[in-house]
Design an enzyme around this catalytic site. Structure first.
Site, PDB file in Angstrom:
ATOM      1  N   HIS A  20      17.497  56.699 -66.634  1.00 57.40           N
ATOM      2  CA  HIS A  20      17.976  55.367 -66.894  1.00 57.40           C
ATOM      3  C   HIS A  20      16.960  54.481 -66.864  1.00 57.40           C
ATOM      4  O   HIS A  20      17.355  53.112 -67.376  1.00 57.40           O
ATOM      5  CB  HIS A  20      19.211  55.049 -66.420  1.00 57.40           C
ATOM      6  N   PHE A  66      21.019  45.712 -62.398  1.00 58.80           N
ATOM      7  CA  PHE A  66      21.145  46.241 -62.414  1.00 58.80           C
ATOM      8  C   PHE A  66      21.935  46.283 -63.957  1.00 58.80           C
ATOM      9  O   PHE A  66      21.841  44.839 -64.842  1.00 58.80           O
ATOM     10  CB  PHE A  66      22.814  46.743 -61.985  1.00 58.80           C
ATOM     11  N   ASN A  68      23.349  47.139 -66.393  1.00 62.52           N
ATOM     12  CA  ASN A  68      24.947  46.435 -67.231  1.00 62.52           C
ATOM     13  C   ASN A  68      25.281  44.982 -66.935  1.00 62.52           C
ATOM     14  O   ASN A  68      25.376  43.862 -67.295  1.00 62.52           O
ATOM     15  CB  ASN A  68      26.802  46.912 -66.730  1.00 62.52           C
ATOM     16  N   ASN A 114      24.796  49.070 -72.505  1.00 60.25           N
ATOM     17  CA  ASN A 114      25.556  48.714 -72.234  1.00 60.25           C
ATOM     18  C   ASN A 114      24.809  47.452 -71.737  1.00 60.25           C
ATOM     19  O   ASN A 114      25.001  45.714 -71.192  1.00 60.25           O
ATOM     20  CB  ASN A 114      26.278  48.428 -70.082  1.00 60.25           C
TER      21      ASN A 114
END
Length: 198
Positions: A20, A66, A68, A114
């Site tokens: 990610h 983060f 999102n 997201n």
């Protein structure tokens, strides 16, 4: 012309080596090339620095909100420096591409990502550049899972296998030249360079 390159990822040592964080890896590479140290910028909710790349100044940003919640970070820096959405590149992990590939595109949906969804909401447009760095998909991994939501989350929050990491690193290296072409305003040529190697 590109004035801001954002790498998406999650802050913290436990996420550093996960799939990610492919966007962070690209921005780290650009910071090294530009001789820049990214510093904590609380007003931009992330690590930021100005780098001299391709004979011009480019802002580099790694949101610390983060994944999102990346939009707050991006819009804060963009508004402060009056950077337009089409002058922004967002580099992110892409499960729909195999490890070792990368694609450049302008606009479009979030593809279920997201981080992109939040950035589009904060910028109130989808009209920014995306650099999609392939990390593969759990259904294609050895002993691959079905690819349901839980499988996907587990997949992106784990480090790539050694051969995948090497392929991702090589893809990031291949992105540098086309990003320079894009930064100079030659978008069609940049996409052709990245997608065809010419």
């Amino acid at each position: 012309m590109i004035k801001l390159i954002v790498g998406l990822g999650n802050p913290g040592a436990e996420y550093e080596a996960t799939r990610h964080n492919a966007g962070f890896w690209l921005v780290d590479q650009l910071a090294r090339m530009g001789g820049t140290t990214l510093r904590v910028e609380s007003r931009f909710h992330g690590l930021a620095g100005r780098a001299r790349l391709w004979d011009q100044d480019v802002w580099l940003l790694k949101p610390s909100t983060f994944m999102n919640r990346s939009g707050l970070s991006v819009v804060s820096l963009a508004r402060f420096y009056k950077i337009l959405p089409d002058e922004i590149v967002v580099a992110h992990d892409e499960m729909d591409l195999p490890a070792g590939s990368a694609k450049l595109k302008r606009g479009g949906g979030s593809g279920g990502h997201n981080g992109l969804k939040d950035i589009s909401a904060h910028l109130t447009t989808q009209d920014y550049w995306r650099l999609r760095i392939g990390v593969g998909h759990p259904r294609n991994a050895p002993g691959g899972a079905a690819g349901g939501r839980e499988d996907v989350v587990n997949f992106v929050l784990k480090p790539p296998r050694k051969e995948e990491q090497q392929a991702i690193d090589e893809a990031i290296d291949r992105c540098i030249g086309p990003l320079g072409t894009l930064a100079r305003g030659e978008s069609e040529r940049a996409m052709m360079e990245l997608h065809t190697g010419r």
